[in-house]
Design a protein around this motif. Structure first.
Motif, PDB file in Angstrom:
ATOM      1  N   VAL A 168      78.242  64.107  46.785  1.00 35.41           N
ATOM      2  CA  VAL A 168      78.835  64.669  45.051  1.00 35.41           C
ATOM      3  C   VAL A 168      77.579  65.986  45.152  1.00 35.41           C
ATOM      4  O   VAL A 168      78.273  66.699  44.692  1.00 35.41           O
ATOM      5  CB  VAL A 168      79.505  63.733  44.476  1.00 35.41           C
ATOM      6  CG1 VAL A 168      79.863  65.261  43.193  1.00 35.41           C
ATOM      7  CG2 VAL A 168      80.625  62.870  44.690  1.00 35.41           C
ATOM      8  N   GLY A 169      76.978  64.791  44.368  1.00 37.63           N
ATOM      9  CA  GLY A 169      75.543  65.137  43.774  1.00 37.63           C
ATOM     10  C   GLY A 169      74.687  66.049  44.973  1.00 37.63           C
ATOM     11  O   GLY A 169      74.755  65.635  45.728  1.00 37.63           O
ATOM     12  N   PRO A 170      73.284  66.215  44.550  1.00 31.89           N
ATOM     13  CA  PRO A 170      72.439  66.993  45.124  1.00 31.89           C
ATOM     14  C   PRO A 170      71.618  65.655  45.393  1.00 31.89           C
ATOM     15  O   PRO A 170      71.575  64.913  44.764  1.00 31.89           O
ATOM     16  CB  PRO A 170      72.251  67.861  44.468  1.00 31.89           C
ATOM     17  CG  PRO A 170      71.823  67.587  43.057  1.00 31.89           C
ATOM     18  CD  PRO A 170      73.339  66.811  43.172  1.00 31.89           C
ATOM     19  N   THR A 171      71.024  65.478  46.774  1.00 32.63           N
ATOM     20  CA  THR A 171      69.548  64.316  46.458  1.00 32.63           C
ATOM     21  C   THR A 171      69.124  64.153  45.711  1.00 32.63           C
ATOM     22  O   THR A 171      68.121  65.358  45.255  1.00 32.63           O
ATOM     23  CB  THR A 171      69.593  64.483  48.566  1.00 32.63           C
ATOM     24  OG1 THR A 171      68.340  63.499  48.684  1.00 32.63           O
ATOM     25  CG2 THR A 171      68.576  65.715  48.418  1.00 32.63           C
ATOM     26  N   LEU A 172      67.942  63.173  45.576  1.00 36.19           N
ATOM     27  CA  LEU A 172      67.447  63.241  43.809  1.00 36.19           C
ATOM     28  C   LEU A 172      65.790  62.908  44.546  1.00 36.19           C
ATOM     29  O   LEU A 172      65.353  62.974  44.366  1.00 36.19           O
ATOM     30  CB  LEU A 172      68.016  62.084  42.934  1.00 36.19           C
ATOM     31  CG  LEU A 172      68.467  62.511  42.784  1.00 36.19           C
ATOM     32  CD1 LEU A 172      69.211  60.638  41.405  1.00 36.19           C
ATOM     33  CD2 LEU A 172      69.168  63.634  41.909  1.00 36.19           C
ATOM     34  N   ASP A 173      65.782  63.279  46.088  1.00 36.14           N
ATOM     35  CA  ASP A 173      64.835  62.533  47.188  1.00 36.14           C
ATOM     36  C   ASP A 173      63.819  64.205  46.145  1.00 36.14           C
ATOM     37  O   ASP A 173      64.078  64.660  46.095  1.00 36.14           O
ATOM     38  CB  ASP A 173      64.703  62.873  48.123  1.00 36.14           C
ATOM     39  CG  ASP A 173      65.243  61.761  49.315  1.00 36.14           C
ATOM     40  OD1 ASP A 173      64.994  60.667  48.525  1.00 36.14           O
ATOM     41  OD2 ASP A 173      65.844  61.762  50.322  1.00 36.14           O
ATOM     42  N   GLY A 174      63.018  63.534  46.251  1.00 41.02           N
ATOM     43  CA  GLY A 174      61.721  64.035  45.935  1.00 41.02           C
ATOM     44  C   GLY A 174      61.612  65.359  43.993  1.00 41.02           C
ATOM     45  O   GLY A 174      61.474  66.360  43.396  1.00 41.02           O
ATOM     46  N   VAL A 175      63.592  64.569  43.181  1.00 38.72           N
ATOM     47  CA  VAL A 175      63.210  65.365  42.049  1.00 38.72           C
ATOM     48  C   VAL A 175      62.247  65.500  41.393  1.00 38.72           C
ATOM     49  O   VAL A 175      62.069  66.221  40.151  1.00 38.72           O
ATOM     50  CB  VAL A 175      64.320  65.040  41.665  1.00 38.72           C
ATOM     51  CG1 VAL A 175      64.079  63.485  40.715  1.00 38.72           C
ATOM     52  CG2 VAL A 175      65.156  65.633  40.746  1.00 38.72           C
ATOM     53  N   THR A 180      59.456  59.363  39.240  1.00 32.03           N
ATOM     54  CA  THR A 180      58.807  58.752  40.180  1.00 32.03           C
ATOM     55  C   THR A 180      58.704  59.185  42.198  1.00 32.03           C
ATOM     56  O   THR A 180      58.070  58.979  43.258  1.00 32.03           O
ATOM     57  CB  THR A 180      58.547  56.923  41.023  1.00 32.03           C
ATOM     58  OG1 THR A 180      59.546  56.672  40.717  1.00 32.03           O
ATOM     59  CG2 THR A 180      58.119  56.574  39.195  1.00 32.03           C
ATOM     60  N   LEU A 181      60.057  59.563  42.315  1.00 25.76           N
ATOM     61  CA  LEU A 181      60.754  60.452  43.284  1.00 25.76           C
ATOM     62  C   LEU A 181      59.489  61.547  43.497  1.00 25.76           C
ATOM     63  O   LEU A 181      60.510  62.679  43.322  1.00 25.76           O
ATOM     64  CB  LEU A 181      61.661  60.614  43.090  1.00 25.76           C
ATOM     65  CG  LEU A 181      62.740  59.393  43.252  1.00 25.76           C
ATOM     66  CD1 LEU A 181      64.677  59.230  42.449  1.00 25.76           C
ATOM     67  CD2 LEU A 181      62.596  58.132  44.299  1.00 25.76           C
ATOM     68  N   GLN A 182      58.792  61.583  44.319  1.00 26.78           N
ATOM     69  CA  GLN A 182      57.560  62.818  44.346  1.00 26.78           C
ATOM     70  C   GLN A 182      58.036  63.258  45.720  1.00 26.78           C
ATOM     71  O   GLN A 182      58.202  62.353  46.276  1.00 26.78           O
ATOM     72  CB  GLN A 182      56.452  62.437  44.161  1.00 26.78           C
ATOM     73  CG  GLN A 182      55.935  62.359  42.424  1.00 26.78           C
ATOM     74  CD  GLN A 182      55.807  63.615  41.660  1.00 26.78           C
ATOM     75  OE1 GLN A 182      55.395  64.848  42.296  1.00 26.78           O
ATOM     76  NE2 GLN A 182      56.460  63.419  40.330  1.00 26.78           N
ATOM     77  N   ASP A 183      57.790  64.921  46.143  1.00 27.55           N
ATOM     78  CA  ASP A 183      57.779  64.880  47.975  1.00 27.55           C
ATOM     79  C   ASP A 183      56.561  63.862  48.031  1.00 27.55           C
ATOM     80  O   ASP A 183      55.038  63.550  47.918  1.00 27.55           O
ATOM     81  CB  ASP A 183      57.663  66.070  47.980  1.00 27.55           C
ATOM     82  CG  ASP A 183      58.975  67.258  48.050  1.00 27.55           C
ATOM     83  OD1 ASP A 183      59.916  66.090  48.357  1.00 27.55           O
ATOM     84  OD2 ASP A 183      58.898  67.722  47.203  1.00 27.55           O
ATOM     85  N   SER A 184      56.698  63.577  49.708  1.00 20.72           N
ATOM     86  CA  SER A 184      55.641  62.757  49.980  1.00 20.72           C
ATOM     87  C   SER A 184      55.188  63.556  51.271  1.00 20.72           C
ATOM     88  O   SER A 184      55.329  63.907  51.824  1.00 20.72           O
ATOM     89  CB  SER A 184      55.771  61.484  50.943  1.00 20.72           C
ATOM     90  OG  SER A 184      57.245  61.350  51.712  1.00 20.72           O
TER      91      SER A 184
END
Length: 159
Positions: A79-86, A155-159
């Motif tokens: 439903v919501g956007p992915t939180l990867d890299g937020v 802590t969810l940063q792009d890797s």
């Protein structure tokens, strides 16, 4: 002189230990919904924030959002956007504001306001099917839980 320095350090520690929590009705939102000031004055704990995000009785963030770092949890929502890299593209203040009341940032959002206690339309009394009492409701998350989730999201940063 040494006693004065120790007294000053003790006062600083005592003051931070008893930092006042901002009440839900007193949260100061910026023009775009951001909340610059901590709600507690205490740093968030990302480990606790992770637990709040997956707890179905608390944040339950993964019911609507996908988070690759939480892939061991079942039923990630779409439903919501992915939180990867937020944590790399949203500031701490933006994340705090979105968690406290997403509608201040995204007017039509279906995301619940996790730190709001009044101004609802037809709230119910928990899961009882009865109308809520006249007084303010309890927020979904405490001020410290908001800070903990913000700490985890950062802590969810792009890797």
């Amino acid at each position: 002189m040494r006693l004065t320095a120790l007294t000053a350090v003790a006062a600083l520690i005592a003051g931070s230990a008893f930092a006042e929590t901002v009440a839900p009705g007193d949260v100061q939102y910026g023009e775009y919904g951001e909340v610059e000031a901590s709600l507690t004055g205490v740093a968030g704990n990302p480990d606790v924030g992770r637990e709040v995000m997956v707890d179905r009785g608390k944040g339950n963030c993964i019911a609507c959002h996908e988070v690759t770092a939480l892939k061991d949890e079942l039923f990630h929502g779409e439903v919501g956007p992915t939180l990867d890299g937020v944590g790399g593209y949203r500031s701490e203040a933006e994340l705090r504001g979105i968690l406290a009341n997403a509608k201040k940032t995204f007017e039509g959002s279906v995301m619940p306001a996790f730190y709001k206690t009044s101004g609802f339309i037809r709230p119910g009394d928990g899961y009882t099917g009865k109308a809520a009492k006249e007084e303010d409701l309890t927020p979904i998350l405490s001020a410290q839980e908001i800070e903990d989730v913000v700490a985890y999201l950062l802590t969810l940063q792009d890797s």
